[in-house]
Design an enzyme around this catalytic site. Structure first.
Site, PDB file in Angstrom:
ATOM      1  N   HIS A  90       0.828  -1.218   0.000  1.00 49.00           N
ATOM      2  CA  HIS A  90       0.000   0.000   0.000  1.00 49.00           C
ATOM      3  C   HIS A  90       0.854   1.256   0.000  1.00 49.00           C
ATOM      4  O   HIS A  90       0.468   2.273   0.567  1.00 49.00           O
ATOM      5  CB  HIS A  90      -0.940   0.012   1.212  1.00 49.00           C
ATOM      6  CG  HIS A  90      -2.077  -0.962   1.082  1.00 49.00           C
ATOM      7  ND1 HIS A  90      -3.278  -0.642   0.515  1.00 49.00           N
ATOM      8  CD2 HIS A  90      -2.168  -2.271   1.429  1.00 49.00           C
ATOM      9  CE1 HIS A  90      -4.077  -1.704   0.525  1.00 49.00           C
ATOM     10  NE2 HIS A  90      -3.429  -2.703   1.072  1.00 49.00           N
ATOM     11  N   ASP A 116      -0.870  -5.120   5.641  1.00 50.53           N
ATOM     12  CA  ASP A 116      -1.904  -5.940   5.006  1.00 50.53           C
ATOM     13  C   ASP A 116      -1.671  -6.077   3.504  1.00 50.53           C
ATOM     14  O   ASP A 116      -0.990  -5.276   2.885  1.00 50.53           O
ATOM     15  CB  ASP A 116      -3.282  -5.314   5.242  1.00 50.53           C
ATOM     16  CG  ASP A 116      -3.338  -3.866   4.773  1.00 50.53           C
ATOM     17  OD1 ASP A 116      -2.340  -3.131   4.972  1.00 50.53           O
ATOM     18  OD2 ASP A 116      -4.363  -3.463   4.205  1.00 50.53           O
ATOM     19  N   GLU A 117      -2.231  -7.123   2.952  1.00 45.86           N
ATOM     20  CA  GLU A 117      -2.389  -7.305   1.499  1.00 45.86           C
ATOM     21  C   GLU A 117      -1.089  -7.129   0.719  1.00 45.86           C
ATOM     22  O   GLU A 117      -0.967  -6.227  -0.115  1.00 45.86           O
ATOM     23  CB  GLU A 117      -3.448  -6.322   0.967  1.00 45.86           C
ATOM     24  CG  GLU A 117      -4.807  -6.546   1.577  1.00 45.86           C
ATOM     25  CD  GLU A 117      -5.867  -5.583   1.026  1.00 45.86           C
ATOM     26  OE1 GLU A 117      -6.993  -6.040   0.783  1.00 45.86           O
ATOM     27  OE2 GLU A 117      -5.558  -4.390   0.856  1.00 45.86           O
ATOM     28  N   VAL A 118      -0.120  -7.967   1.007  1.00 43.66           N
ATOM     29  CA  VAL A 118       1.163  -7.844   0.324  1.00 43.66           C
ATOM     30  C   VAL A 118       1.466  -8.995  -0.629  1.00 43.66           C
ATOM     31  O   VAL A 118       2.434  -8.931  -1.389  1.00 43.66           O
ATOM     32  CB  VAL A 118       2.331  -7.731   1.340  1.00 43.66           C
ATOM     33  CG1 VAL A 118       2.292  -6.374   2.032  1.00 43.66           C
ATOM     34  CG2 VAL A 118       2.286  -8.867   2.346  1.00 43.66           C
TER      35      VAL A 118
END
Lengths: 552, 552
Positions: free
Chosen positions: B263, B324-326
């Site tokens: 992000h 998050d979300e890597v």
């Protein structure tokens, strides 16, 4: 002077953005919403100095034009501050407004002419607006205001362009429900301004319903005093007149709805014997009374008085008489109510509530015709689905949860020879996560959404059937909407409906192409001071909403 | 003096309303939200004259108390107008505020004491607030303000009651995303006021993300100037300090989040070589750069400087480091990037991106510990799911689309010995039609909804596991939220979360019972000037939202 094709106005989405989203700054400059039928942009734009620029009406003394000039002098230059403005003298000095016909004395009507041309050319410092009627001039001024843009701080520019435009449908409405939650007049006025900026022209005012009766009847004061939530939750006659006049000045008709015979719970508080009690089939108490009793003459006496007053207050040729969702009430409050059923039999209907319903509509429409001859009657579609005598009623189509289902309903209604107005696709109260104006979030993230795609003439049918389609309405029912959230829940989502009802469908098939123009439009309205919510993933505007919060 | 049981405050829903809805006027008088742990109402209430009534602090000179007194003198009497007030002299003349400990010099912390008592009794014209710390006194003043009600125009009454209260969880937060859409400071301040009125105490500020970097770094000015959407879409250091101080005065902590290593797209615009390019497996260009490069020392040099500055600006002991979300980015921008992969091999990780990720976290947390020893680290749950060295990090649980799935995640995280904060149930950006704070619209219209039902300790687990739960946060991600709609989209839906995190769960199981109290609370906040949207079918308030629209 070189003519640019329209496509050049729409910036290509230069690179992939995260997760296939459009770039946050994907906006046009001087794009017009809804899209005009013909618009040619030229190279070489004008600067405008708001302190020197003037609209000039060729025909003087028309309040509609004069007041619009005062409005658009402000709306065209959002953020303008005379004390800080540092732009040049301006190469566009005025726009002349030339209306062929005279100043209307009454309210706008379904047959009003909204066509217009706008010409802003490069060498000429004077722009030209031409229209047959003032209503077209209003639309033209809105269009002109969209050609104005701010490439950087404090220099207003106007795109040079020739525009020839007019609406696809004559009925482009927004339905608002002021019963489930009371809506302050100021919210209704604000909404009329946003409608005008979307070139919408019908405010369908769903005034009363089961829950509350905020409409002011002077003839039956108990109707209001007992039917409204409280004395604070009522309109005055002056309020209603204010709304009608505010709408008139913006080329918007006010079509009032008094929904009967169902949805009338709140009517019954003030009028004895109007809404009979309801029973389950086992004789126990059923739902709350919510349908009129057509088996007693007092009901029709009341309706005669009530509608004579309402038809005198609302000048539009059309009125909406509702008629939706009566099946359960016909069963519980007519069939299961021993007294009503007994009178049904005396009237010769046996136990056929359908016959009683037809009888109700025939008598109501006789009353309407006597109260104000020539009144055009709009009803929710099931009234006509049930083969009630038509008397040239217009079917307001609200059934169908998908575009295909909505099209089937439109096909059925028009095959029966009825005029039709579509709302099924445009229930804006049904919110969901995502960019629902143009897309739905499915596995494929950019599937097309209902609002922008749905076409009132998209159904299979003959040319004659298609010609019966008058247009459509975005509807926002009031269960979860009041003055705190109406504007930013409805807009700019309903702008998708506005474009579908105004623009050439062959030029407005793609939400991807529409977005940069809608984005500029949304930002323009924010800059004008309207609370337009984000509707397309991450984005930003050159000028953001000013909260105005007073710290405590 | 007769003690009334709590149940008497909650009006029975006297009759069936349409479609099983609660009646539009189902509200309490002098109910408190969130529900205190012990509240006994008495018969015989006080009148209050706002012009004579005073809060009196026993301990003088504490800015937190003094400013709260000024606020609650206004908040307790919404609509009060000295020139028109026609109430009596008032039988309650003052409320004394007695705080045992001194005035805190710093910001509130996780260990702040928010317990308090309020005593408003019948014969005594002086109410008593007692608290160990000022934070409890703030909560008590809010509670007192809820006891005030207006039974009719212009007579303020206060319920007599004894209250002993304190929070169930120490971490009761709202997460706001100022990256996807920029949020003006005034919107953040307004939200802090609404949070305080809901007794919430953590503002989790998700400052930056892939799309934009509005956070002001003085040490790396390019980070902001190139990473923000525009110069208008940046905060100043003074803005941030203002938010922190505004929050402090209301007993609210500000926990900043700087989400890494994913992000981080917007970080890369201003810092060379920070976010490597990404490739599909076929070598073609992949997604936009959105993850830091841990294979070059310049990344950690930058992070050292960046976090030293950020940890000096944000005084809270906790900071949120994201995480998050890597997975997709690790694949496209690390594994598929030939240069990054080559350096991974040189660092001895072969082609194992998981090892590189662990390496990243170990080095980052070393940097944090050096920059400000003792900093507590909050991370999105997957950082700990992936068995990255814990270092007493707190897992922010966001996975799980249903309550049951959320409970499974909470069980897993706490079984691994991590402290936990729950947000999975409370993604307030996911809007849907209906009364989603307490219900979901299924065939049975009043099925229980996730927000009010979900309990951070509701999972199956040992007592030790339950004790690791610090609380939760309502999260409103910014894809479709900006200053135009944050307040009325978040509230009062997030009030359901506030009650779940504060109140005794055994007394707050029923949304049906909660509604009349939430309704009064929502109306109270509208009357105070906050834009609370309708959340429960048709309803109305004694005082509706004043739109304040300036006609154009």
């Amino acid at each position: 002077m070189r003519v640019l094709v329209l496509a050049m106005l729409i910036p290509a989405l230069a690179q992939a953005w995260y997760y296939g989203r459009p770039e946050p700054n994907a906006w046009t400059t001087g794009g017009v919403w809804p899209l005009p039928w013909t618009i040619n942009y030229f190279t070489g734009n004008h600067s405008v100095n708001p302190s020197r620029f003037r609209f000039q009406a060729k025909q003087a003394g028309c309040d509609i034009i004069d007041k619009a000039i005062a409005r658009y002098q402000k709306l065209s230059f959002p953020g303008y501050n005379a004390s800080t403005y540092a732009g040049d003298a301006g190469t566009l000095t005025s726009v002349q407004i030339d209306v062929t016909s005279g100043c209307p004395t009454g309210v706008p009507s379904l047959s009003m002419d909204e066509t217009y041309t706008v010409s802003i050319t490069t060498p000429n410092g004077i722009g030209i607006i031409q229209a047959k009627e003032v209503w077209g001039a209003l639309r033209a001024m809105e269009t002109f205001s969209h050609l104005v843009y701010l490439p950087k701080d404090n220099v207003y520019m106007v795109r040079t362009a020739n525009i020839t435009d007019g609406p696809r449908f004559p009925w482009r409405g927004v339905m608002i429900d002021s019963s489930r939650h009371f809506l302050p007049i100021s919210t209704l006025l604000q909404n009329l301004d946003v409608m005008a900026q979307n070139k919408m022209n019908v405010f369908h005012w769903h005034l009363v319903d089961s829950e509350a009766f905020p409409y002011p009847s002077l003839k039956y004061p108990d109707l209001t005093s007992k039917g409204a939530y409280s004395p604070k939750h009522q309109y005055s006659v002056a309020d209603v007149k204010k709304v009608i006049d505010y709408a008139r000045l913006r080329g918007i008709r006010v079509v009032a709805e008094f929904d009967t015979p169902g949805h009338t719970g709140a009517w019954g508080y003030g009028i004895p014997n109007l809404t009979p009690k309801c029973y389950q089939s086992n004789g126990k108490a059923g739902m709350l009374p919510n349908i009129l009793d057509p088996t007693v003459n007092s009901t029709f006496d009341f309706l005669s008085g009530f509608f004579a007053e309402a038809l005198a207050l609302f000048p539009d040729e059309y009125m909406h008489f509702g008629g939706d969702e009566v099946i359960d009430d016909m069963n519980e409050c007519w069939y299961n109510n021993p007294e009503v059923r007994s009178r049904m039999q005396q009237l010769g209907f046996g136990s056929d509530t359908g016959k009683l319903l037809n009888y109700y509509w025939a008598r109501l429409f006789d009353i309407i015709d006597k109260a104000r001859a020539g009144t055009k009657k709009l009803v929710w579609q099931e009234v006509l689905d049930q083969n009630v005598p038509q008397q040239q009623s217009i079917a307001h189509v609200w059934k169908g949860a998908t575009i295909q289902e909505a099209y089937e309903e439109m096909g059925k209604v028009t095959a029966n020879g009825h005029f039709a107005i579509l709302s099924s696709c445009w229930y804006m109260n049904y919110i969901k996560y995502g960019a629902d104006w143009g897309y739905v979030n499915e596995d494929a993230m950019r599937a097309r959404g209902m609002y922008y795609q749905c076409d009132p003439q998209g159904f299979h049918g003959t040319k004659e059937q298609k010609n019966l389609v008058l247009g459509g309405e975005a509807a926002i029912w009031g269960e979860f909407v009041d003055g705190t959230n109406l504007i930013n829940r409805l807009w700019p989502r309903a702008s998708a409906v506005a474009e579908r009802l105004w623009s050439d469908p062959s030029q407005t098939q793609s939400a991807d192409n529409a977005w940069p123009r809608l984005h500029e439009f949304k930002c323009r309205l924010i800059h004008r001071g309207f609370r337009m919510q984000p509707v397309m993933d991450p984005d930003y505007c050159p000028y953001e909403w000013q909260d105005g919060y007073q710290e405590i």
